[in-house]
Design an enzyme around this catalytic site. Sequence first.
Site, PDB file in Angstrom:
ATOM      1  N   SER A 183       3.944   2.694   8.115  1.00  0.00           N
ATOM      2  CA  SER A 183       3.665   1.629   7.141  1.00  0.00           C
ATOM      3  C   SER A 183       4.920   1.223   6.388  1.00  0.00           C
ATOM      4  CB  SER A 183       2.644   2.114   6.116  1.00  0.00           C
ATOM      5  OG  SER A 183       1.374   2.191   6.695  1.00  0.00           O
ATOM      6  N   GLY A 184       5.013  -0.076   6.100  1.00  0.00           N
ATOM      7  CA  GLY A 184       6.142  -0.574   5.327  1.00  0.00           C
ATOM      8  C   GLY A 184       7.343  -0.926   6.186  1.00  0.00           C
ATOM      9  N   HIS A 228       0.813  -1.222   0.000  1.00  0.00           N
ATOM     10  CA  HIS A 228       0.000   0.000   0.000  1.00  0.00           C
ATOM     11  C   HIS A 228       0.846   1.273   0.000  1.00  0.00           C
ATOM     12  CE1 HIS A 228       0.140   0.233   4.548  1.00  0.00           C
ATOM     13  NE2 HIS A 228       0.074   1.518   4.267  1.00  0.00           N
ATOM     14  N   ASP A 263      -0.031  -7.525   1.787  1.00  0.00           N
ATOM     15  CA  ASP A 263       0.440  -6.134   1.706  1.00  0.00           C
ATOM     16  C   ASP A 263       1.971  -6.104   1.724  1.00  0.00           C
ATOM     17  OD1 ASP A 263       0.492  -3.403   1.665  1.00  0.00           O
ATOM     18  OD2 ASP A 263      -0.384  -3.110   3.655  1.00  0.00           O
ATOM     19  N   GLY A 307       2.498   6.661   8.604  1.00  0.00           N
ATOM     20  CA  GLY A 307       3.897   6.990   8.323  1.00  0.00           C
ATOM     21  C   GLY A 307       4.824   5.858   8.707  1.00  0.00           C
TER      22      GLY A 307
END
Length: 324
Positions: free
Chosen positions: A216-217, A70, A118, A214
């Site tokens: 995420s990942g 995402h 994801d 922020g």
Amino acid sequence: MAAWTLLILLVFDTQLSVLSECGVAPLSTRIVGGQNATAGSWPWQVSLHLTFHICGGTLISDQWVLTAAHCIVTNTLSAWTLYFGRETQAGPNAHEVSRRVSKIIVHPNFNNTFLNNDIALMRLSSPITFTDYIRPICLASNSSQFYNSTSCWITGWGKLGKNEVLPSTTPLQEVQVPVVGNKQCSCDYIPAPEANITQQMICAGQANKGACQGDSGGPLQCKQGSKWIQAGITSFGIPCAQAGFPEVYARVSEFQTWITDQVGGANASFVTFTSSGTDQDSSFVCRSTNSTTSPNSGNSVKLASELAFVIILVKMLIDYISVP
Ligand SMILES: *[C@@H]1O[C@H](CO)[C@@H](O)[C@H](O)[C@H]1NC(C)=O
Ligand SMILES: *[C@@H]1O[C@H](CO)[C@@H](O)[C@H](O)[C@H]1NC(C)=O
Ligand SMILES: *[C@@H]1O[C@H](CO)[C@@H](O)[C@H](O)[C@H]1NC(C)=O
Ligand SMILES: *[C@@H]1O[C@H](CO)[C@@H](O)[C@H](O)[C@H]1NC(C)=O
Ligand SMILES: *[C@@H]1O[C@H](CO)[C@@H](O)[C@H](O)[C@H]1NC(C)=O
Ligand SMILES: *[C@@H]1O[C@H](CO)[C@@H](O)[C@H](O)[C@H]1NC(C)=O
Ligand SMILES: *[C@@H]1O[C@H](CO)[C@@H](O)[C@H](O)[C@H]1NC(C)=O
């Protein structure tokens, strides 16, 4: 302890084979409960920029970065810059190196179910040289187990709370969070029907300790012996660190074959994380089968507006990015 650290540092300086070892942070002799991470504590942490920081990621070899699908809001390779060895978004970052991206691979089954699979990979424009501040993490192999309450850490430059942006001069944040088993997590997310907790997900977090926009990942990482193993990729949650709603991460161990196939000959290292004892989650029974039967219905109106945020977490990011 001090002598041991010195020895390791020496070995890193002289032996190439040890230099390529995953999951070792030479500058991180111990991690205390504070919020600011000290430089070099999480040398695999990457900051993904589309002119500004939008997501985290992890260095998994000298050529590949792992992040959340995402986060890939554009496939335009030239739009991206990845920063390694970064401490603050404001700088100066003495140990920092940056790279452009030469390839982006989003998992083909991303978007089958809400935020399922994801996961995405980014190939660097040129290989990166490992230092004490820039090193790869180990990935959880497909036979890894993360029992309920396993203590792990998350890291990121995301918000400090729903309405609190991390000041750009503040360093990378770290927080210790417990894994929450899938049975309990599925039960927790019943009030948010768009969020199905699948086998490709792992949950972690507790009230006031978790990931936010922020982050995420970035990684959910757990220590085994001297190595850090990545269990998850920060994916979604109810912003932020709400009691009763652990954050949800892509379960890295489910993607060993996919990652290995995509990165080809490059050396991403998989390590098996083993939990001991029995998993409390295996005997977990979800008491309420639907949200309207839940006893704390007094909170449900407030909660309903929070739950709408599960999706907005991603959409808001996209809207933000679209602004020229
Ligand atoms: C996911 O699927 C929906 C419905 O097909 C579509 O509207 C949406 O754009 C897709 N999202 C992504 C990120 O591909
Ligand atoms: C969640 O899972 C249920 C049962 O498998 C399915 O009926 C539903 O469509 C799923 N919801 C989404 C948003 O994928
Ligand atoms: C699972 O772990 C969480 C976090 O440590 C804890 O709150 C919960 O009680 C545990 N669940 C079970 C069934 O032991
Ligand atoms: C974290 O770093 C910021 C910026 O340097 C500083 O203002 C703050 O006091 C630090 N927090 C702690 C707990 O040390
Ligand atoms: C685990 O990963 C290895 C290496 O990619 C693969 O050979 C094996 O089939 C995988 N096992 C499962 C259960 O997916
Ligand atoms: C992978 O690691 C092996 C052993 O260290 C090395 O010989 C080989 O060149 C590496 N391959 C890549 C693509 O980095
Ligand atoms: C939830 O439970 C209530 C009371 O048992 C029932 O009336 C309602 O239909 C259920 N809702 C769903 C979505 O199953």
